[in-house]
Design a protein around this motif. Sequence first.
Motif, short mmCIF file in Angstrom:
data_model
loop_
_atom_site.label_atom_id
_atom_site.label_comp_id
_atom_site.label_asym_id
_atom_site.label_seq_id
_atom_site.Cartn_x
_atom_site.Cartn_y
_atom_site.Cartn_z
N LEU A 42 -74.58 70.82 31.94
CA LEU A 42 -74.05 71.77 31.09
C LEU A 42 -73.14 72.54 32.02
N ARG A 43 -73.02 72.73 32.94
CA ARG A 43 -71.86 73.26 33.88
C ARG A 43 -70.74 72.45 33.89
N MET A 44 -71.09 71.29 33.86
CA MET A 44 -69.62 70.36 33.70
C MET A 44 -69.07 70.51 32.52
N PHE A 45 -69.74 70.57 31.19
CA PHE A 45 -69.44 70.55 30.00
C PHE A 45 -68.85 72.19 29.85
N ASP A 46 -69.38 73.04 30.38
CA ASP A 46 -68.79 74.47 30.42
C ASP A 46 -67.42 74.37 31.14
N GLN A 47 -67.47 73.89 32.31
CA GLN A 47 -66.00 73.87 33.12
C GLN A 47 -64.98 73.40 32.36
N ALA A 48 -65.30 72.01 31.66
CA ALA A 48 -64.19 71.36 31.07
C ALA A 48 -63.92 71.93 29.58
N ARG A 49 -64.81 72.55 29.18
CA ARG A 49 -64.37 73.77 28.18
C ARG A 49 -63.36 74.67 28.38
N GLN A 50 -63.82 75.33 29.36
CA GLN A 50 -62.88 76.54 29.88
C GLN A 50 -61.54 75.91 30.51
N MET A 51 -61.57 74.73 30.92
CA MET A 51 -60.23 74.18 31.41
C MET A 51 -59.30 73.93 30.24
N SER A 52 -59.88 73.15 29.38
CA SER A 52 -59.15 72.94 28.14
C SER A 52 -58.82 74.41 27.41
N ALA A 53 -59.72 75.20 27.24
CA ALA A 53 -59.16 76.58 26.58
C ALA A 53 -58.06 77.06 27.41
N SER A 54 -58.04 77.03 28.79
CA SER A 54 -56.92 77.61 29.54
C SER A 54 -55.62 76.80 29.23
N LEU A 55 -55.82 75.56 29.12
CA LEU A 55 -54.64 74.73 29.03
C LEU A 55 -54.04 74.76 27.69
N LEU A 56 -55.00 75.18 26.50
CA LEU A 56 -54.35 75.50 25.32
C LEU A 56 -53.47 76.91 25.34
N ASP A 57 -54.12 77.77 26.06
CA ASP A 57 -53.52 79.09 26.21
C ASP A 57 -52.12 79.05 26.65
N LEU A 58 -52.02 78.08 27.95
CA LEU A 58 -50.73 77.91 28.54
C LEU A 58 -49.56 77.24 27.45
#
Length: 130
Positions: A111-127
Amino acid sequence: MSDFTNSLSIAASGMEAQAMRLRHVSENIANADTPGYHRKVTSFETVLTQGQVTGEVRPGEVKLDPSELTRVLDPGNPLADESGYYDGSNVDLVVEIADAREAQRSYEANLRMFDQARQMSASLLDLLRR
């Protein structure tokens, strides 16, 4: 983005597999006092896509533990034989509780790995939107 999608897929498959494992552990604990009950065990299999390992896992076939059932002395039980014994279950509560804790911790790690990957992809999309 494909790497993030793969990470999410791998973490989700791990969570699903551990949830299935926890269901089997729960069934085993619930049936610990059921005469003749054999505990359920499962293993994990690696998912292959087009002959390549994806990193995803899935629960394997559910099997019954072949170890011997405990013999319970209870002459008043209708299941007892002429010597007063009947077959109990082969569920060991200590083992089941340890399995449950391990499944829970593995689920939480996925679950932590899933959440980290989701946050990273959201940050990348923002950039990329800037």
